[in-house]
Design a protein around this motif. Sequence first.
Motif, PDB file in Angstrom:
ATOM      1  N   TYR A 198      -5.123  27.522  -6.104  1.00 36.76           N
ATOM      2  CA  TYR A 198      -5.707  26.306  -6.263  1.00 36.76           C
ATOM      3  C   TYR A 198      -4.630  25.326  -7.173  1.00 36.76           C
ATOM      4  O   TYR A 198      -4.102  25.653  -8.369  1.00 36.76           O
ATOM      5  CB  TYR A 198      -7.261  26.348  -6.791  1.00 36.76           C
ATOM      6  N   ARG A 199      -4.794  23.925  -6.911  1.00 41.95           N
ATOM      7  CA  ARG A 199      -4.228  22.815  -7.466  1.00 41.95           C
ATOM      8  C   ARG A 199      -4.865  21.762  -7.824  1.00 41.95           C
ATOM      9  O   ARG A 199      -5.629  21.168  -6.866  1.00 41.95           O
ATOM     10  CB  ARG A 199      -2.834  22.423  -6.570  1.00 41.95           C
TER      11      ARG A 199
ATOM     12  N   GLU B  43      -1.203  24.020 -10.886  1.00 42.31           N
ATOM     13  CA  GLU B  43      -1.298  25.417 -10.013  1.00 42.31           C
ATOM     14  C   GLU B  43      -1.892  26.671 -10.455  1.00 42.31           C
ATOM     15  O   GLU B  43      -0.988  26.573 -11.575  1.00 42.31           O
ATOM     16  CB  GLU B  43      -0.031  25.691  -9.444  1.00 42.31           C
TER      17      GLU B  43
ATOM     18  N   SER C 181      -1.540  29.858 -10.597  1.00 44.51           N
ATOM     19  CA  SER C 181       0.019  30.221 -10.461  1.00 44.51           C
ATOM     20  C   SER C 181      -0.462  31.761  -9.147  1.00 44.51           C
ATOM     21  O   SER C 181      -1.492  32.404  -8.915  1.00 44.51           O
ATOM     22  CB  SER C 181       0.635  31.940 -11.394  1.00 44.51           C
TER      23      SER C 181
ATOM     24  N   ASN D 178       3.257  24.478 -13.555  1.00 41.44           N
ATOM     25  CA  ASN D 178       3.580  23.243 -13.368  1.00 41.44           C
ATOM     26  C   ASN D 178       4.601  23.077 -12.097  1.00 41.44           C
ATOM     27  O   ASN D 178       5.842  23.476 -12.447  1.00 41.44           O
ATOM     28  CB  ASN D 178       4.495  22.179 -14.248  1.00 41.44           C
ATOM     29  N   ALA D 179       3.828  23.114 -11.254  1.00 44.39           N
ATOM     30  CA  ALA D 179       4.337  23.706  -9.787  1.00 44.39           C
ATOM     31  C   ALA D 179       5.315  21.992  -9.497  1.00 44.39           C
ATOM     32  O   ALA D 179       5.697  22.197  -8.574  1.00 44.39           O
ATOM     33  CB  ALA D 179       3.223  23.972  -8.550  1.00 44.39           C
TER      34      ALA D 179
ATOM     35  N   ALA E  15       3.408  17.338 -12.307  1.00 41.53           N
ATOM     36  CA  ALA E  15       1.550  17.602 -12.759  1.00 41.53           C
ATOM     37  C   ALA E  15       2.104  16.837 -14.418  1.00 41.53           C
ATOM     38  O   ALA E  15       2.880  16.908 -15.204  1.00 41.53           O
ATOM     39  CB  ALA E  15       2.634  19.859 -13.867  1.00 41.53           C
TER      40      ALA E  15
ATOM     41  N   ASP F 176      -3.699  17.222 -15.793  1.00 45.97           N
ATOM     42  CA  ASP F 176      -4.126  17.688 -15.060  1.00 45.97           C
ATOM     43  C   ASP F 176      -3.890  19.242 -15.342  1.00 45.97           C
ATOM     44  O   ASP F 176      -4.808  20.031 -14.349  1.00 45.97           O
ATOM     45  CB  ASP F 176      -2.906  18.179 -13.229  1.00 45.97           C
TER      46      ASP F 176
ATOM     47  N   LEU G 139      -7.428  21.281 -14.733  1.00 49.59           N
ATOM     48  CA  LEU G 139      -7.133  22.811 -14.103  1.00 49.59           C
ATOM     49  C   LEU G 139      -8.033  23.685 -15.063  1.00 49.59           C
ATOM     50  O   LEU G 139      -8.690  25.006 -14.408  1.00 49.59           O
ATOM     51  CB  LEU G 139      -6.687  23.264 -13.270  1.00 49.59           C
TER      52      LEU G 139
END
Length: 303
Positions: A247-248, A253, A255, A264-265, A268, A272, A276
Amino acid sequence: MILLENEPMNKHTSFKVGGPARYFVKAESLDDLKKALDLAREKGLPYFILGNGTNLLVSDKGFDGLVITLAGEFSEIQDLGNGAFKVGAATPLGRFARSVLKQGFAGIHKLAGIPGTLGGAIYMNAGAYGQEIGTSCTQVTVLDCDGSIRELSNAGCAFGYRQSIFQKNSAIILSATFLLPTAASLGKTTADLEAELAECMAKRKATQPLNMPNAGSTFKRLEAGSADTPTQIAPGYYIEQAGLKGYRIGGAEVSTVHANFIVNAGGATASDIKQLSEFVQQKVTEKFGIKLHREIILLGKFE
Protein backbone atom coordinates in the motif's frame (compact mmCIF):
# COMPACT_ATOMS: atom_id res chain seq x y z
CA MET A 1 33.99 21.92 15.62
CA ILE A 2 32.37 21.96 12.19
CA LEU A 3 29.29 24.19 12.03
CA LEU A 4 26.87 24.28 9.10
CA GLU A 5 23.68 26.30 8.60
CA ASN A 6 20.49 25.07 6.92
CA GLU A 7 21.96 21.62 6.42
CA PRO A 8 19.59 19.29 4.47
CA MET A 9 18.69 16.39 6.73
CA ASN A 10 17.92 14.10 3.81
CA LYS A 11 21.70 13.70 3.61
CA HIS A 12 21.83 12.33 7.14
CA THR A 13 18.87 9.94 7.44
CA SER A 14 18.34 6.45 6.05
CA PHE A 15 14.90 7.44 4.73
CA LYS A 16 16.66 10.06 2.54
CA VAL A 17 13.99 12.65 3.38
CA GLY A 18 13.74 15.68 5.62
CA GLY A 19 14.16 19.45 5.41
CA PRO A 20 17.07 21.51 6.71
CA ALA A 21 18.37 21.78 10.25
CA ARG A 22 18.89 25.42 11.18
CA TYR A 23 22.32 24.51 12.54
CA PHE A 24 24.29 21.30 12.17
CA VAL A 25 27.43 20.56 14.19
CA LYS A 26 29.98 17.77 13.99
CA ALA A 27 31.55 17.47 17.44
CA GLU A 28 34.83 15.56 17.48
CA SER A 29 35.69 16.12 21.13
CA LEU A 30 34.04 16.78 24.48
CA ASP A 31 35.09 20.43 24.15
CA ASP A 32 33.37 20.63 20.75
CA LEU A 33 30.22 19.13 22.23
CA LYS A 34 30.14 21.61 25.09
CA LYS A 35 30.64 24.50 22.65
CA ALA A 36 27.74 23.21 20.54
CA LEU A 37 25.48 23.05 23.59
CA ASP A 38 26.55 26.58 24.54
CA LEU A 39 25.55 27.70 21.04
CA ALA A 40 22.11 26.14 21.45
CA ARG A 41 21.65 27.88 24.80
CA GLU A 42 22.84 31.24 23.48
CA LYS A 43 20.37 31.12 20.60
CA GLY A 44 17.56 29.60 22.66
CA LEU A 45 17.25 26.62 20.35
CA PRO A 46 16.45 22.96 21.01
CA TYR A 47 19.11 20.42 20.10
CA PHE A 48 19.08 16.84 18.91
CA ILE A 49 21.88 14.27 19.05
CA LEU A 50 22.10 12.42 15.74
CA GLY A 51 23.66 9.00 15.23
CA ASN A 52 23.44 7.41 11.80
CA GLY A 53 19.86 8.61 11.32
CA THR A 54 18.67 5.04 10.83
CA ASN A 55 15.66 5.26 13.16
CA LEU A 56 14.64 8.84 12.43
CA LEU A 57 12.05 10.72 10.38
CA VAL A 58 12.75 14.44 9.98
CA SER A 59 9.92 16.77 8.96
CA ASP A 60 9.86 18.16 5.44
CA LYS A 61 10.01 21.57 7.11
CA GLY A 62 13.24 20.56 8.79
CA PHE A 63 14.25 21.20 12.39
CA ASP A 64 14.41 24.73 13.80
CA GLY A 65 17.22 23.89 16.16
CA LEU A 66 20.70 22.43 16.40
CA VAL A 67 21.53 18.92 15.26
CA ILE A 68 24.72 17.53 16.78
CA THR A 69 26.52 14.50 15.40
CA LEU A 70 29.45 12.99 17.27
CA ALA A 71 32.72 11.88 15.68
CA GLY A 72 36.45 11.84 16.40
CA GLU A 73 37.19 10.76 19.98
CA PHE A 74 33.61 9.52 20.31
CA SER A 75 34.39 6.76 17.80
CA GLU A 76 37.03 4.93 19.84
CA ILE A 77 36.92 1.35 21.14
CA GLN A 78 39.05 0.74 24.24
CA ASP A 79 39.92 -2.82 25.23
CA LEU A 80 40.00 -2.78 29.05
CA GLY A 81 40.93 -6.45 29.32
CA ASN A 82 39.14 -9.59 30.49
CA GLY A 83 36.18 -9.02 28.16
CA ALA A 84 35.59 -5.40 29.18
CA PHE A 85 35.35 -2.70 26.50
CA LYS A 86 34.64 1.02 26.62
CA VAL A 87 33.06 2.23 23.39
CA GLY A 88 32.40 5.78 22.17
CA ALA A 89 28.85 6.78 21.30
CA ALA A 90 29.68 7.53 17.65
CA THR A 91 31.15 4.07 17.03
CA PRO A 92 29.15 2.11 14.43
CA LEU A 93 27.49 -0.76 16.29
CA GLY A 94 28.47 -3.17 13.52
CA ARG A 95 32.15 -2.24 13.81
CA PHE A 96 32.14 -2.86 17.57
CA ALA A 97 30.23 -6.15 17.25
CA ARG A 98 32.54 -7.50 14.56
CA SER A 99 35.66 -6.30 16.38
CA VAL A 100 34.89 -8.21 19.57
CA LEU A 101 33.66 -11.23 17.61
CA LYS A 102 37.08 -11.53 15.98
CA GLN A 103 38.57 -11.63 19.48
CA GLY A 104 36.28 -14.50 20.47
CA PHE A 105 33.73 -12.59 22.55
CA ALA A 106 30.00 -13.25 22.40
CA GLY A 107 26.95 -11.34 23.60
CA ILE A 108 26.46 -8.78 20.83
CA HIS A 109 27.71 -10.54 17.70
CA LYS A 110 24.17 -10.97 16.34
CA LEU A 111 23.72 -7.18 16.38
CA ALA A 112 26.41 -6.59 13.76
CA GLY A 113 23.83 -5.99 11.03
CA ILE A 114 22.15 -3.09 12.85
CA PRO A 115 23.24 0.05 10.97
CA GLY A 116 23.15 2.58 13.83
CA THR A 117 25.76 3.94 16.20
CA LEU A 118 26.54 2.70 19.71
CA GLY A 119 24.88 5.75 21.27
CA GLY A 120 21.69 5.22 19.29
CA ALA A 121 21.71 1.53 20.16
CA ILE A 122 21.96 2.34 23.89
CA TYR A 123 19.24 4.99 23.60
CA MET A 124 16.83 2.51 21.96
CA ASN A 125 18.20 -0.63 23.65
CA ALA A 126 18.59 -2.03 20.17
CA GLY A 127 18.20 -5.74 19.70
CA ALA A 128 17.95 -8.49 17.11
CA TYR A 129 17.78 -12.28 17.01
CA GLY A 130 17.49 -12.68 20.79
CA GLN A 131 20.24 -10.23 21.78
CA GLU A 132 19.86 -6.72 23.21
CA ILE A 133 22.64 -4.18 23.64
CA GLY A 134 21.58 -3.39 27.21
CA THR A 135 22.12 -6.94 28.44
CA SER A 136 25.91 -6.77 28.35
CA CYS A 137 26.24 -3.05 29.08
CA THR A 138 27.63 -2.44 32.58
CA GLN A 139 27.91 1.34 32.58
CA VAL A 140 27.07 4.39 30.48
CA THR A 141 28.96 7.70 30.67
CA VAL A 142 26.76 10.74 30.04
CA LEU A 143 26.96 14.51 29.87
CA ASP A 144 24.19 16.14 31.88
CA CYS A 145 22.51 19.41 30.92
CA ASP A 146 24.47 21.20 33.68
CA GLY A 147 27.73 20.23 32.01
CA SER A 148 28.70 17.53 34.50
CA ILE A 149 29.77 14.03 33.53
CA ARG A 150 28.42 11.04 35.41
CA GLU A 151 28.29 7.28 35.18
CA LEU A 152 25.07 5.26 35.16
CA SER A 153 25.01 1.60 36.09
CA ASN A 154 23.08 -0.94 34.06
CA ALA A 155 20.20 -0.68 36.52
CA GLY A 156 20.32 3.12 36.31
CA CYS A 157 19.82 2.92 32.54
CA ALA A 158 16.41 1.26 33.05
CA PHE A 159 16.74 -0.86 29.92
CA GLY A 160 13.54 -2.40 28.59
CA TYR A 161 12.19 -3.50 25.24
CA ARG A 162 13.36 -0.74 22.85
CA GLN A 163 13.61 1.71 25.70
CA SER A 164 15.99 3.22 28.24
CA ILE A 165 16.13 6.08 30.74
CA PHE A 166 17.74 8.24 28.04
CA GLN A 167 14.41 8.57 26.26
CA LYS A 168 13.09 10.33 29.36
CA ASN A 169 15.97 12.60 30.36
CA SER A 170 18.24 15.09 28.61
CA ALA A 171 21.53 13.30 29.29
CA ILE A 172 23.81 12.88 26.27
CA ILE A 173 25.41 9.46 25.89
CA LEU A 174 29.19 9.77 25.52
CA SER A 175 30.29 6.15 25.82
CA ALA A 176 29.29 2.80 27.24
CA THR A 177 31.21 -0.01 28.93
CA PHE A 178 30.52 -3.68 28.26
CA LEU A 179 31.47 -6.98 29.82
CA LEU A 180 31.28 -9.77 27.27
CA PRO A 181 31.56 -13.54 27.76
CA THR A 182 34.04 -15.53 25.73
CA ALA A 183 32.77 -17.98 23.18
CA ALA A 184 34.55 -20.73 25.15
CA SER A 185 32.61 -19.89 28.31
CA LEU A 186 29.44 -20.65 26.36
CA GLY A 187 30.83 -23.88 24.97
CA LYS A 188 31.38 -22.35 21.54
CA THR A 189 34.21 -21.29 19.28
CA THR A 190 34.80 -18.08 17.38
CA ALA A 191 33.83 -19.98 14.25
CA ASP A 192 30.50 -20.84 15.87
CA LEU A 193 29.84 -17.15 16.56
CA GLU A 194 30.80 -16.24 12.99
CA ALA A 195 28.38 -18.88 11.70
CA GLU A 196 25.60 -17.47 13.90
CA LEU A 197 26.30 -13.97 12.59
CA ALA A 198 26.31 -15.22 8.99
CA GLU A 199 22.94 -16.87 9.59
CA CYS A 200 21.52 -13.62 11.03
CA MET A 201 22.84 -11.60 8.11
CA ALA A 202 21.35 -14.06 5.64
CA LYS A 203 17.96 -13.80 7.37
CA ARG A 204 18.18 -10.02 7.36
CA LYS A 205 18.98 -9.98 3.64
CA ALA A 206 16.16 -12.41 2.82
CA THR A 207 13.45 -10.80 4.93
CA GLN A 208 14.17 -7.05 4.90
CA PRO A 209 14.04 -4.45 2.09
CA LEU A 210 17.72 -3.53 2.38
CA ASN A 211 17.83 -2.17 -1.18
CA MET A 212 15.34 0.64 -0.46
CA PRO A 213 15.61 3.63 1.92
CA ASN A 214 13.95 2.77 5.22
CA ALA A 215 14.39 3.19 8.96
CA GLY A 216 14.10 -0.40 10.10
CA SER A 217 11.04 -1.68 11.90
CA THR A 218 8.31 0.94 11.82
CA PHE A 219 6.38 -0.38 14.82
CA LYS A 220 7.39 -1.95 18.11
CA ARG A 221 6.67 -5.56 18.95
CA LEU A 222 3.32 -5.95 20.73
CA GLU A 223 3.00 -7.02 24.36
CA ALA A 224 0.07 -9.25 23.39
CA GLY A 225 -1.70 -10.12 20.16
CA SER A 226 -5.33 -9.72 19.14
CA ALA A 227 -8.19 -11.70 20.65
CA ASP A 228 -7.96 -14.21 17.80
CA THR A 229 -4.17 -14.54 17.88
CA PRO A 230 -3.11 -13.67 21.46
CA THR A 231 0.41 -15.09 21.09
CA GLN A 232 1.14 -13.34 17.78
CA ILE A 233 3.04 -10.18 18.69
CA ALA A 234 4.78 -9.33 15.41
CA PRO A 235 3.36 -6.07 13.97
CA GLY A 236 4.16 -7.26 10.45
CA TYR A 237 1.72 -10.14 10.82
CA TYR A 238 -1.23 -7.82 11.48
CA ILE A 239 -0.18 -5.33 8.81
CA GLU A 240 0.00 -8.13 6.23
CA GLN A 241 -3.30 -9.67 7.39
CA ALA A 242 -4.91 -6.24 6.98
CA GLY A 243 -3.93 -6.41 3.31
CA LEU A 244 -1.53 -3.49 3.50
CA LYS A 245 1.61 -4.95 1.94
CA GLY A 246 2.46 -2.74 -1.01
CA TYR A 247 0.00 0.00 0.00
CA ARG A 248 1.31 3.44 -0.93
CA ILE A 249 0.81 7.07 -0.02
CA GLY A 250 2.83 9.21 -2.39
CA GLY A 251 6.32 7.74 -2.57
CA ALA A 252 6.01 5.88 0.74
CA GLU A 253 5.17 2.18 0.60
CA VAL A 254 4.51 -0.65 3.02
CA SER A 255 7.28 -3.00 1.98
CA THR A 256 6.30 -6.02 -0.08
CA VAL A 257 9.24 -7.86 1.51
CA HIS A 258 8.45 -7.16 5.19
CA ALA A 259 5.19 -5.51 6.21
CA ASN A 260 6.68 -3.82 9.30
CA PHE A 261 8.95 -1.73 7.08
CA ILE A 262 7.86 1.46 5.39
CA VAL A 263 10.18 2.27 2.50
CA ASN A 264 10.89 5.29 0.35
CA ALA A 265 9.89 3.76 -2.96
CA GLY A 266 10.97 6.88 -4.84
CA GLY A 267 10.27 10.55 -4.23
CA ALA A 268 8.66 10.05 -0.83
CA THR A 269 8.31 12.96 1.57
CA ALA A 270 8.42 12.77 5.34
CA SER A 271 4.72 13.63 5.29
CA ASP A 272 4.03 10.63 3.03
CA ILE A 273 5.86 8.32 5.44
CA LYS A 274 4.16 9.69 8.55
CA GLN A 275 0.71 9.56 6.92
CA LEU A 276 1.27 5.99 5.80
CA SER A 277 2.34 4.92 9.29
CA GLU A 278 -0.81 6.50 10.73
CA PHE A 279 -2.97 4.84 8.07
CA VAL A 280 -1.45 1.47 8.96
CA GLN A 281 -2.13 2.07 12.66
CA GLN A 282 -5.73 2.98 11.90
CA LYS A 283 -6.43 -0.04 9.70
CA VAL A 284 -4.82 -2.53 12.09
CA THR A 285 -6.84 -1.09 14.98
CA GLU A 286 -10.06 -1.29 12.96
CA LYS A 287 -9.47 -4.90 11.94
CA PHE A 288 -7.88 -6.38 15.07
CA GLY A 289 -8.59 -3.95 17.93
CA ILE A 290 -4.91 -3.48 18.72
CA LYS A 291 -2.72 -0.37 18.72
CA LEU A 292 0.63 -0.30 16.98
CA HIS A 293 3.24 2.02 18.45
CA ARG A 294 5.86 3.64 16.23
CA GLU A 295 9.47 2.75 16.88
CA ILE A 296 10.76 5.49 14.57
CA ILE A 297 11.58 8.86 16.16
CA LEU A 298 10.01 12.00 14.69
CA LEU A 299 12.00 15.26 14.58
CA GLY A 300 10.59 18.66 13.69
CA LYS A 301 7.02 19.85 13.23
CA PHE A 302 4.55 17.71 11.30
CA GLU A 303 1.07 18.84 10.31
